[in-house]
Design a protein around this motif. Sequence first.
Motif, PDB file in Angstrom:
ATOM      1  N   GLN A 106       0.854  -1.189   0.000  1.00 46.53           N
ATOM      2  CA  GLN A 106       0.000   0.000   0.000  1.00 46.53           C
ATOM      3  C   GLN A 106       0.890   1.239   0.000  1.00 46.53           C
ATOM      4  O   GLN A 106       1.829   1.354   0.792  1.00 46.53           O
ATOM      5  CB  GLN A 106      -0.913  -0.006   1.218  1.00 46.53           C
ATOM      6  CG  GLN A 106      -2.017   1.046   1.164  1.00 46.53           C
ATOM      7  CD  GLN A 106      -3.027   0.885   2.289  1.00 46.53           C
ATOM      8  OE1 GLN A 106      -2.798   0.121   3.216  1.00 46.53           O
ATOM      9  NE2 GLN A 106      -4.128   1.593   2.212  1.00 46.53           N
ATOM     10  N   GLY A 110      -1.926   4.245  -4.017  1.00 44.22           N
ATOM     11  CA  GLY A 110      -2.883   3.154  -4.090  1.00 44.22           C
ATOM     12  C   GLY A 110      -2.300   1.832  -3.633  1.00 44.22           C
ATOM     13  O   GLY A 110      -1.324   1.776  -2.894  1.00 44.22           O
ATOM     14  N   GLN A 123      -0.819  -2.223 -10.226  1.00 44.71           N
ATOM     15  CA  GLN A 123      -1.751  -1.451  -9.403  1.00 44.71           C
ATOM     16  C   GLN A 123      -3.159  -2.020  -9.535  1.00 44.71           C
ATOM     17  O   GLN A 123      -3.663  -2.208 -10.639  1.00 44.71           O
ATOM     18  CB  GLN A 123      -1.747   0.027  -9.796  1.00 44.71           C
ATOM     19  CG  GLN A 123      -2.562   0.907  -8.862  1.00 44.71           C
ATOM     20  CD  GLN A 123      -2.305   2.392  -9.076  1.00 44.71           C
ATOM     21  OE1 GLN A 123      -1.643   2.786 -10.029  1.00 44.71           O
ATOM     22  NE2 GLN A 123      -2.823   3.212  -8.182  1.00 44.71           N
ATOM     23  N   SER A 125      -5.687  -0.749  -7.198  1.00 40.10           N
ATOM     24  CA  SER A 125      -6.591   0.255  -6.627  1.00 40.10           C
ATOM     25  C   SER A 125      -5.823   1.558  -6.467  1.00 40.10           C
ATOM     26  O   SER A 125      -4.607   1.554  -6.238  1.00 40.10           O
ATOM     27  CB  SER A 125      -7.122  -0.199  -5.264  1.00 40.10           C
ATOM     28  OG  SER A 125      -7.858   0.835  -4.628  1.00 40.10           O
ATOM     29  N   ASN A 126      -6.528   2.680  -6.614  1.00 44.42           N
ATOM     30  CA  ASN A 126      -5.910   3.993  -6.351  1.00 44.42           C
ATOM     31  C   ASN A 126      -6.296   4.529  -4.978  1.00 44.42           C
ATOM     32  O   ASN A 126      -6.086   5.696  -4.670  1.00 44.42           O
ATOM     33  CB  ASN A 126      -6.282   5.003  -7.430  1.00 44.42           C
ATOM     34  CG  ASN A 126      -7.790   5.233  -7.525  1.00 44.42           C
ATOM     35  OD1 ASN A 126      -8.557   4.710  -6.721  1.00 44.42           O
ATOM     36  ND2 ASN A 126      -8.218   5.996  -8.518  1.00 44.42           N
ATOM     37  N   ASN A 127      -6.864   3.648  -4.140  1.00 45.54           N
ATOM     38  CA  ASN A 127      -7.270   4.027  -2.786  1.00 45.54           C
ATOM     39  C   ASN A 127      -6.052   3.941  -1.867  1.00 45.54           C
ATOM     40  O   ASN A 127      -5.481   2.867  -1.692  1.00 45.54           O
ATOM     41  CB  ASN A 127      -8.386   3.096  -2.302  1.00 45.54           C
ATOM     42  CG  ASN A 127      -8.946   3.497  -0.954  1.00 45.54           C
ATOM     43  OD1 ASN A 127      -8.417   4.378  -0.271  1.00 45.54           O
ATOM     44  ND2 ASN A 127     -10.023   2.839  -0.540  1.00 45.54           N
ATOM     45  N   SER A 128      -5.681   5.054  -1.266  1.00 48.13           N
ATOM     46  CA  SER A 128      -4.517   5.067  -0.366  1.00 48.13           C
ATOM     47  C   SER A 128      -4.908   4.885   1.088  1.00 48.13           C
ATOM     48  O   SER A 128      -4.053   4.949   1.974  1.00 48.13           O
ATOM     49  CB  SER A 128      -3.739   6.379  -0.537  1.00 48.13           C
ATOM     50  OG  SER A 128      -4.557   7.484  -0.207  1.00 48.13           O
TER      51      SER A 128
END
Length: 498
Positions: A106, A110, A123, A125-128
């Motif tokens: 992580q 993301g 990658q 997900s672009n959720n950090s």
Amino acid sequence: MVRYFFIVLLLVGFNACAKLAFDKIVYTSQFELTQPIEAAQLEFNGKAKSLISVGINEQQQYHLLVWQLTKNKLTTVLELPFPDNSFAFDISEHTAYQKAQQVVVQASSGVYVLNYQTKSWLQISNNSGLLAQGGYQGYLAKRELLSDVNDDGIEDVFIQGFNQLEVLIAKKQQYQSMLLPIKSSFNLERGEYQYTPANVYVADMTLDGLSDIIWVTDNGYAIFKQVSFYQFDPEPIIKDFGQIRLSVSQWWQQRDKHGQTPDQSNLKFRRIRALKDMNNDGLVDLLVSYSQSSGVLDRSNDYELYLGMATDMGLSFSKTADTIVKAEGTLQNAFFEDLDKDNKPEVVAIGFDIGLGKIISALLSGSIAQDVHFFKLDNNNQFPKKANVTRQVDLSFSLSSGKSGNPLVKLADVNGDGFKDLLLGDDSEAVDVYFGEGSAALFNKRAASFEVNLPKNSQLVSVADINNDGRDDLLIKFGKQDGQQNLNQIILMIAWSD
């Protein structure tokens, strides 16, 4: 670049059945190693296990490091830089349904997984999560990012945000995103805002044979019911623990209306330790740590077991503890292991006395004795009033540096007889092995001792069968307390016996 490598045959130990020895392999990496060495089944090495760690180079860039062991020689398979601003990583468990274990990282940009074909990060997900977009110059840590939520044998990815939890459910070669209204906890500490990921568990709470996602809070818990293989109901079932008053944070993190920590002269504090089937009845049980104190030097910490019960409304727990794990002094760091193969895990807990006399003795000697207790449930689902088995290990500390050691306490089958053996550190110079017996005594009363340099922090020691011979081996790295010159070094103790 020069890598140093040599093998030393260690002293042979004996038990009633077989002769045990270790081949000691020493390897020096070009990287400063920052994480313990782990063994994992990766696609790089066929059926053989690979060794994994994290290293940092002279440019202060973190790298994923992968080695393979061939004929007692370590060779490098991969030296891959982590994505920029990475702050957490995890490695999935090995299962029969997953060809290779997955490495997940992580970062501020993301979430990424290791692509074995391209030897690069993919990658997903672009959720950090809790980290906002932008720079991060902190520590890359091992965190629990993975859990199998739908019992398909493949672990899924958890991304905790401020106001919601995103679960990336593995589906063939892709991930299906699901959002649940699970919030992080918030605390104000000395003018700083602190966010802590939610306490989330996976267990069958609705008794329909499917695992649910459980969010535990101070007021109770919310059940997000699994409704299909890839979907959970976003509208939770809200429940409480009845008369059991639990907290999700540690007592020293709590504040009253005046911003003060709790009064230790009259402290009673319960915190959830595990949701786990402890008595092999197919129902999840609740294990709680219970702290009481009437002063800084008068404190006890026990573990209470509340057995799960099947009701028309799903799973519920006893109103009072069904049985208690208790010993003299304070218990801590409890973990679970089924040592006698009765499908009921024993509770293993470290105990120590913080009385004034013990403190004075420790200051004079530079060490303090810790008891390693083993508690077993009987046929009436009761823990004994006194531990079934107790062994002792010393914790060392330095007044000049203000740092304490962390003595080695590991369970591993090093002689390949199918029973876990107890490994205890003897200072930083040897490992004492109490061979497992599978009886009520659990271990042999006498230990075989093997000379090896150990780190002061035993969390840097891992155990795994890295050559698939049925015997667990020791994987050792060193920390800053062991000297700057040892931070690049790996020691492998490869077990063998006649």
